[in-house]
Design a protein around this motif. Structure first.
Motif, mmCIF file in Angstrom:
data_model
loop_
_atom_site.group_PDB
_atom_site.id
_atom_site.type_symbol
_atom_site.label_atom_id
_atom_site.label_comp_id
_atom_site.label_asym_id
_atom_site.label_seq_id
_atom_site.Cartn_x
_atom_site.Cartn_y
_atom_site.Cartn_z
ATOM 1 N N GLN A 1 0.824 -1.207 0.000
ATOM 2 C CA GLN A 1 0.000 0.000 0.000
ATOM 3 C C GLN A 1 0.857 1.256 0.000
ATOM 4 N N LEU A 2 1.958 1.206 0.737
ATOM 5 C CA LEU A 2 2.865 2.354 0.788
ATOM 6 C C LEU A 2 3.500 2.592 -0.576
ATOM 7 N N GLN A 3 3.920 1.519 -1.222
ATOM 8 C CA GLN A 3 4.608 1.615 -2.505
ATOM 9 C C GLN A 3 3.674 2.080 -3.617
ATOM 10 N N SER A 4 2.424 1.625 -3.573
ATOM 11 C CA SER A 4 1.467 1.977 -4.622
ATOM 12 C C SER A 4 0.680 3.234 -4.318
ATOM 13 N N ALA A 5 0.840 3.758 -3.093
ATOM 14 C CA ALA A 5 0.094 4.938 -2.634
ATOM 15 C C ALA A 5 -1.405 4.685 -2.590
ATOM 16 N N SER A 6 -1.809 3.405 -2.515
ATOM 17 C CA SER A 6 -3.240 3.084 -2.443
ATOM 18 C C SER A 6 -3.846 3.486 -1.103
ATOM 19 N N TRP A 7 -2.979 3.801 -0.134
ATOM 20 C CA TRP A 7 -3.460 4.262 1.175
ATOM 21 C C TRP A 7 -4.256 5.555 1.035
ATOM 22 N N LYS A 8 -4.033 6.284 -0.075
ATOM 23 C CA LYS A 8 -4.753 7.541 -0.278
ATOM 24 C C LYS A 8 -6.256 7.304 -0.422
ATOM 25 N N ALA B 1 -9.170 9.440 1.594
ATOM 26 C CA ALA B 1 -10.294 10.098 0.933
ATOM 27 C C ALA B 1 -11.616 9.834 1.647
ATOM 28 N N LYS B 2 -11.694 8.727 2.389
ATOM 29 C CA LYS B 2 -12.936 8.369 3.057
ATOM 30 C C LYS B 2 -13.171 9.153 4.344
ATOM 31 N N PHE B 3 -12.095 9.682 4.919
ATOM 32 C CA PHE B 3 -12.313 10.355 6.196
ATOM 33 C C PHE B 3 -11.738 11.751 6.286
ATOM 34 N N GLU B 4 -10.921 12.197 5.337
ATOM 35 C CA GLU B 4 -10.267 13.486 5.535
ATOM 36 C C GLU B 4 -11.242 14.659 5.489
ATOM 37 N N ILE B 5 -12.421 14.465 4.854
ATOM 38 C CA ILE B 5 -13.391 15.557 4.825
ATOM 39 C C ILE B 5 -13.904 15.849 6.237
ATOM 40 N N ARG B 6 -13.831 14.841 7.124
ATOM 41 C CA ARG B 6 -14.252 15.032 8.510
ATOM 42 C C ARG B 6 -13.064 15.266 9.426
ATOM 43 N N ASN B 7 -11.898 15.348 8.818
ATOM 44 C CA ASN B 7 -10.681 15.468 9.602
ATOM 45 C C ASN B 7 -10.449 16.914 10.014
ATOM 46 N N SER B 8 -9.807 17.093 11.145
ATOM 47 C CA SER B 8 -9.500 18.420 11.642
ATOM 48 C C SER B 8 -8.550 19.143 10.707
ATOM 49 N N LYS B 9 -8.768 20.431 10.513
ATOM 50 C CA LYS B 9 -7.867 21.213 9.658
ATOM 51 C C LYS B 9 -6.522 21.436 10.336
ATOM 52 N N TYR B 10 -6.453 21.163 11.618
ATOM 53 C CA TYR B 10 -5.203 21.311 12.354
ATOM 54 C C TYR B 10 -4.593 19.955 12.672
ATOM 55 N N ALA B 11 -4.742 19.001 11.770
ATOM 56 C CA ALA B 11 -4.172 17.676 11.963
ATOM 57 C C ALA B 11 -3.323 17.310 10.755
ATOM 58 N N GLU B 12 -2.333 16.465 10.988
ATOM 59 C CA GLU B 12 -1.448 15.991 9.936
ATOM 60 C C GLU B 12 -1.751 14.525 9.640
#
Length: 364
Positions: A211-218, A222-233
Motif C-alpha cells: 500500500q505504501l509503494q502503490s500509494a493506495s493508502w490515499k 479520501a474516506k475520512f479526511e473531509i471530517r478530519n480536523s484542519k489542524y491535523a497531519e
C-alpha cells in the motif's frame, strides 16, 4: 517534546513504538496487551549536526529528542470506563501532541476489535472518546469557575468561563477544540486542564508495504479526511517495515527505502509532522565541547531561546552572535563566517530562525 501514541487495540501501536524507539515492548495478538504506558525517547535526525561538528572539532554531537508514550488500546466507551477506561486517557493528558494510529493494512491473522478494517470508523471512535473525556473535564470546571466568578473572580477566571462555555458548545457538536481560534490568554487559562482535543493531532495510517509503494493508502484518506480536523497531519507509515530497519545500517536502510519509492522513513515523516503541528523549529550551537540541536517554538525571541539552554540565561541575556547554517559551513566556522561578514549581532528582539547557529552572550 512528549507525544502520545493512541489507537484501538491491534492497529500496530506497539509495533510502531518498538520500531521508532528501538525499545522492545509487549506486542501480542489480543487487546490490552499494553497495560502500563511504555515510554521511549528517540533522537531527532538532523543532517546539519555532523558538518557543524566536523568544522568545530566537537567532542560530541547531541541531537534534540522526542519522547513517545505508547498508550494502551482505547475502545468505544473508554471515557465511561469501558475497556481499561480513563486511566489511559489520563496518560495522554501529560503530552504535547497525539499520534493516532489507524489501521489500513489487511491481515487475517491479526484480529480487529470491530471485525473489519475501516479507518474512518476507528478515527471517529477514538475522537468521540477524547471529546467525551474533555466534556467531563470542561463541565466540572465550568461549575467551579462560575461559582468563583459570582464571588468576584480574578482576571483569569473571567477569561476562563466564557472560553469553557465555547469549548462545551464545540464539543457538543463533535468539533475538536483544536479547530477553534483561541487567544493566547484563553489558551493560558485553559492550559492546566490539559484538554485532549486541544492538542495537535497526527494521524499515522499503518499501511502494508504494498500500500505504501502503490500509494493506495490515499483511498483510505479520501474516506475520512473531509471530517478530519484542519489542524491535523496525516502520515502514511508501515510499522512492519520500520521494525525491519532495526537490523539495517544506514546504507541498507536508504537502499530499502528507494526500492519502495520512499525518500525518508516513517519516523522521519512523523517527526516532521510533529514539528509542523506544534509549530516548532530547531536552532544549533557548535563549539569544541559539543554541537547540539535545541527546539523552540516558532517566533521565539533570543532570551527565550537562551532559556532553553539554561533558565538563568534568559535573565542574563545580553546579545546573540548568529550565522545561518549555510554561512557557518561556507565560512568554515565562526572565524571564517565573521571574516565574510556573515555573523550578525542580535539583541533581545531577535527572532530565532530554523537552522540558525547561535552563540549567546550572557551576563554572569
Amino acid at each position: 517534546m512528549k507525544i502520545a501514541i493512541v489507537g484501538l487495540p491491534n492497529v500496530g501501536k506497539s509495533t510502531l513504538f518498538s520500531a521508532i524507539t528501538k525499545k522492545a515492548v509487549d506486542c501480542a495478538n489480543f487487546p490490552f496487551c499494553t497495560i502500563d504506558p511504555n515510554v521511549g525517547v528517540v533522537e531527532v535526525p538532523d543532517e546539519r549536526l555532523k558538518p557543524l561538528s566536523d568544522i568545530s572539532h566537537s567532542g560530541r554531537i547531541v541531537p534534540t529528542t522526542i519522547e513517545f508514550v505508547d498508550v494502551a488500546g482505547l475502545v468505544r466507551g473508554a471515557a465511561e470506563g469501558q475497556g481499561l477506561g480513563n486511566a489511559f486517557l489520563a496518560n495522554i493528558r501529560d503530552t504535547d501532541a497525539i499520534v493516532q494510529v489507524l489501521r489500513v493494512f489487511e491481515d487475517g491473522d491479526i484480529i480487529h476489535v470491530d471485525g473489519n478494517i475501516d479507518p474512518a470508523r476507528d478515527m471517529e471512535t477514538i475522537n468521540i472518546e477524547l471529546a467525551l473525556a474533555d466534556m467531563s473535564v470542561v463541565e466540572k470546571r465550568i461549575t467551579t469557575a462560575s461559582k468563583q466568578l459570582k464571588s468576584g473572580g480574578d482576571k483569569e477566571t473571567k477569561i476562563l468561563v466564557p472560553a469553557l462555555e465555547r469549548a462545551k458548545a464545540s464539543l457538543e457538536k463533535g468539533e475538536p477544540l483544536r479547530d477553534l481560534e483561541w487567544t493566547d490568554d484563553e489558551r493560558k487559562a485553559m492550559k492546566s486542564l490539559s484538554l485532549l482535543t486541544l492538542k495537535p493531532m497526527i494521524y499515522a495510517l499503518n499501511v502494508s508495504e504494498a500500500q505504501l509503494q502503490s500509494a493506495s493508502w490515499k483511498d483510505a484518506v479520501a474516506k475520512f479526511e473531509i471530517r478530519n480536523s484542519k489542524y491535523a497531519e496525516i502520515v502514511p507509515i508501515c510499522a512492519k517495515m520500520e521494525s525491519e530497519f532495526l537490523d539495517m545500517n544506514e546504507d541498507e536502510k536508504k537502499e530499502y527505502l528507494e526500492s519502495v519509492g520512499q525518500d525518508s522513513s516513517g519516523l522521519d515523516k512523523l517527526i516532521v509532522a510533529a514539528y509542523k503541528s506544534l509549530d516548532l523549529i530547531t536552532f544549533l550551537t557548535s563549539g569544541e565541547l559539543e554541537t547540539k540541536a535545541w527546539t523552540v517554538r516558532r517566533g521565539a525571541k533570543g532570551p527565550e531561546a537562551a532559556a532553553v539552554i539554561h533558565t538563568d540565561f534568559e535573565k542574563g541575556y545580553i546579545r546573540a552572535e548568529v550565522a545561518t547554517y549555510e554561512d557557518f559551513v561556507a565560512g568554515g566556522g565562526w572565524n571564517g563566517a565573521k571574516e565574510k561578514g556573515k555573523v550578525r549581532i542580535e539583541g533581545k528582539e531577535y527572532e530565532v530562525q530554523d537552522g540558525d547557529v547561535v552563540y549567546f552572550r550572557i551576563a554572569v
